[in-house]
Design a protein around this motif. Sequence first.
Motif, PDB file in Angstrom:
ATOM      1  N   ALA A   1       0.806  -1.157   0.106  1.00 27.72           N
ATOM      2  CA  ALA A   1      -0.078   0.166   0.190  1.00 27.72           C
ATOM      3  C   ALA A   1       1.118   1.088   0.060  1.00 27.72           C
ATOM      4  N   THR A   2       0.238   2.332  -0.512  1.00 29.28           N
ATOM      5  CA  THR A   2       1.079   3.740  -0.549  1.00 29.28           C
ATOM      6  C   THR A   2       0.869   4.183   0.746  1.00 29.28           C
ATOM      7  N   MET A   3       1.352   5.396   0.853  1.00 33.36           N
ATOM      8  CA  MET A   3       1.310   6.509   2.037  1.00 33.36           C
ATOM      9  C   MET A   3      -0.121   6.972   2.057  1.00 33.36           C
ATOM     10  N   ALA A   4      -0.455   7.237   0.924  1.00 37.58           N
ATOM     11  CA  ALA A   4      -1.986   7.862   0.423  1.00 37.58           C
ATOM     12  C   ALA A   4      -2.985   6.899   1.095  1.00 37.58           C
ATOM     13  N   GLU A   5      -2.743   5.583   0.621  1.00 37.72           N
ATOM     14  CA  GLU A   5      -3.681   4.572   1.086  1.00 37.72           C
ATOM     15  C   GLU A   5      -3.726   4.519   2.700  1.00 37.72           C
ATOM     16  N   LEU A   6      -2.590   4.464   3.282  1.00 40.82           N
ATOM     17  CA  LEU A   6      -2.502   4.332   4.782  1.00 40.82           C
ATOM     18  C   LEU A   6      -3.235   5.494   5.505  1.00 40.82           C
ATOM     19  N   ARG A   7      -2.988   6.835   4.663  1.00 39.04           N
ATOM     20  CA  ARG A   7      -3.342   7.790   5.470  1.00 39.04           C
ATOM     21  C   ARG A   7      -5.031   8.142   5.239  1.00 39.04           C
ATOM     22  N   ARG A   8      -5.551   7.473   4.185  1.00 39.36           N
ATOM     23  CA  ARG A   8      -7.111   7.376   3.954  1.00 39.36           C
ATOM     24  C   ARG A   8      -7.583   6.400   4.853  1.00 39.36           C
TER      25      ARG A   8
ATOM     26  N   ILE B   1      -6.420   5.486   7.736  1.00 41.96           N
ATOM     27  CA  ILE B   1      -6.375   6.009   9.234  1.00 41.96           C
ATOM     28  C   ILE B   1      -7.643   7.161   9.279  1.00 41.96           C
ATOM     29  N   GLU B   2      -7.823   7.882   8.272  1.00 43.84           N
ATOM     30  CA  GLU B   2      -8.847   8.945   8.203  1.00 43.84           C
ATOM     31  C   GLU B   2     -10.132   8.148   8.536  1.00 43.84           C
ATOM     32  N   LYS B   3     -10.319   7.145   7.685  1.00 45.35           N
ATOM     33  CA  LYS B   3     -11.660   6.651   7.864  1.00 45.35           C
ATOM     34  C   LYS B   3     -11.862   5.661   9.117  1.00 45.35           C
TER      35      LYS B   3
END
Length: 471
Positions: A56-63, A65-67
């Motif tokens: 997974a990318t950092m963008a996917e991880l941040r999304r 975590i946000e969810k």
Amino acid sequence: MDSDELKLAAGSYSRRVAEPEAEEDQSPPSIRGRDITLTLRLLSGREVHISINEDATMAELRRYIEKTLALPAHLTRLYLGQDQVNSGYDSTLAQAGIEDEGVLTVVSVASEEFEEVTLEGFGQQLLPARLRKVKLSGACAFWRHYTFRDALLGDKISIRCVKQAFSDEEWAGNLVKEIYLLQHFKHENILKLLDVPPAFEDFNDICIMVEHMDIDLASVLRSSQELTEEHCQYLTYQILRALSYMHSAGVIHHQLKPRVVMVNKNCHVKLTDFLDALPANAVHFDDGDHNRWYRAPELILNQDWTALKLSGACDAWSVGCILAEMYRRKPLLPSRDAITHVQSILKLLGAPREEEREWVTNQKARDFVAGCTLPTSGPDAWTASLGASEAAQDLLRRLVVFDPRRRCTCQEALQESYFQDWSDPEERQLDRSAEPVDWAHLESVTSRDKQRQYVRQECHRRHPEFFEPKT
């Protein structure tokens, strides 16, 4: 984005519109790695365990975590031990040093960092530090458009800027209206206002951040992009949903045209440009001679808005013109002035009967309409040459109607058989605004001082740490 870059492949889009639209992961599922377990540790001591793919990318991880934690990604900082994770949105977890059974400390901050950015042709502006400028994407009579990319999530964001926004009271009032309406509307087919960045103390320029969309419908219609029946259905369905929602809030777009219908690669639609929006039942307004090719006949012929109320019927007419243009690939009613526009309408639809033109109260206008004896192939024959389905022709004959009182509403149009594969009762519930627009409040913001104060207060509401509003 250039029109030849847009590829609207039939069946490549979903019925539902994702909010916001994420950059798609193009890698085949077969090359994705194994799932790993991470521990998210909050400063409160709470710990949450998640499972995510190691590729997974950092963008996917941040999304994710946000969810999971309901914390906005742009107000969240991640730490591995004492070190903040600053890897780019497209970095993999491994590249960011995040491994299986790793522990990430999640810190929520009250506000994000801003920095001064020089915008070509505009000047200095405070913008979130997470944004990276991509390009100056366009300019019109009012706005300069810049495209930025969010370094945390990879999403593109549009920045719209106006210089000397308060030099003209009427223009400033329209800008205030645009900001007010954009933040009032909560609909997936209306462009979303993301932020009003903080302004300088004696500001005269305005910047707003909105969702990025790939292209406008006018550019698509001028391109070689094929539009199937399914494309036409889905695009029109979304336009009507947005208008139905606006009308329920007491707002008439009034200047609908392909240029203000924004489209992305998945055929998702967002309406924009509410500078000339009007309240339903408005009595006094300067209509000018803009947007003529898509203007309903009542906007040209009617001069007494106390007798005939301004309604969403004028928007419904514009939708009909746009739908016909999708099939024709050229405007339905091109004209050089108001007179030839009315003549084009009568040539297309035929002369209206007496009861169909009784709403035209101006005697000179009534005599002009009654005296037009232009050749026509009949009131319904014009749809036959479009190459459209019978359901599309039926809808067009209900939208492109001379008498606004007999024209179907946008809400009624959504019930037509043309949209039987798209219509959803749950979506119809979302097409009604929770509350009407407070036009009285908008109309009270009349002077340039009040208009400047309104924008300043909006900046302050979103970014109280920067400045206090003037009293």
